[in-house]
Design a protein around this motif. Structure first.
Motif, PDB file in Angstrom:
ATOM      1  N   ASP A  19      -6.526  10.954   0.080  1.00  0.00           N
ATOM      2  CA  ASP A  19      -7.514  10.042   0.648  1.00  0.00           C
ATOM      3  C   ASP A  19      -7.320   8.660   0.044  1.00  0.00           C
ATOM      4  O   ASP A  19      -7.945   8.294  -0.948  1.00  0.00           O
ATOM      5  N   TRP A  20      -6.429   7.879   0.643  1.00  0.00           N
ATOM      6  CA  TRP A  20      -6.140   6.536   0.159  1.00  0.00           C
ATOM      7  C   TRP A  20      -6.880   5.537   1.043  1.00  0.00           C
ATOM      8  O   TRP A  20      -6.648   5.466   2.232  1.00  0.00           O
ATOM      9  N   ASN A  21      -7.744   4.763   0.427  1.00  0.00           N
ATOM     10  CA  ASN A  21      -8.506   3.764   1.164  1.00  0.00           C
ATOM     11  C   ASN A  21      -8.441   2.442   0.396  1.00  0.00           C
ATOM     12  O   ASN A  21      -8.970   2.321  -0.703  1.00  0.00           O
ATOM     13  N   THR A  77      -9.397  -0.572   1.795  1.00  0.00           N
ATOM     14  CA  THR A  77     -10.145  -1.595   2.524  1.00  0.00           C
ATOM     15  C   THR A  77     -10.967  -2.484   1.598  1.00  0.00           C
ATOM     16  O   THR A  77     -11.143  -3.665   1.886  1.00  0.00           O
ATOM     17  N   ASP A  78     -11.444  -1.945   0.485  1.00  0.00           N
ATOM     18  CA  ASP A  78     -12.258  -2.762  -0.412  1.00  0.00           C
ATOM     19  C   ASP A  78     -11.442  -3.395  -1.540  1.00  0.00           C
ATOM     20  O   ASP A  78     -12.001  -4.036  -2.409  1.00  0.00           O
ATOM     21  N   GLU A 102       0.828  -1.203   0.000  1.00  0.00           N
ATOM     22  CA  GLU A 102       0.000   0.000   0.000  1.00  0.00           C
ATOM     23  C   GLU A 102       0.863   1.253   0.000  1.00  0.00           C
ATOM     24  O   GLU A 102       0.597   2.204  -0.743  1.00  0.00           O
TER      25      GLU A 102
END
Length: 90
Positions: A31-33, A35-36, A10
């Motif tokens: 805004d790094w996400n 989770t999905d 990541e």
């Protein structure tokens, strides 16, 4: 890359994508996400981003080289014309 943990992948993806966005001149999203994202999606995204970055760097090198060759050609042409003109005067 296979030896990296998910967190390492990541972080690597974020750094490479940020570098790519800077190269393109785009605003950088903080805004790094992930989770999905599955591990496969993360690996594919990382591979694609690194490949695109390599392509962009290679293309930049080729563009710079061609522009230097063009400018050198123009400078030598103008210099040659000046020398030829001066020789014709005397």
């Amino acid at each position: 890359m296979p030896n990296l943990t998910r967190e390492g992948k990541e972080k690597l993806y974020i750094s490479k994508m940020t570098e790519l966005q800077r190269r393109w001149g785009n605003p950088i999203d903080d805004d790094w996400n992930f989770t999905d994202w599955t591990d496969g999606q993360l690996d594919k995204g990382l591979t694609d981003t690194i490949g695109q970055l390599r392509f962009e760097k290679g293309l930049s090198f080729i563009k710079t080289t061609i522009s230097y060759i063009f400018y050198l050609f123009v400078i030598l042409g103008v210099g040659g014309l000046l020398i030829f003109g001066i020789k014709q005067l005397f």
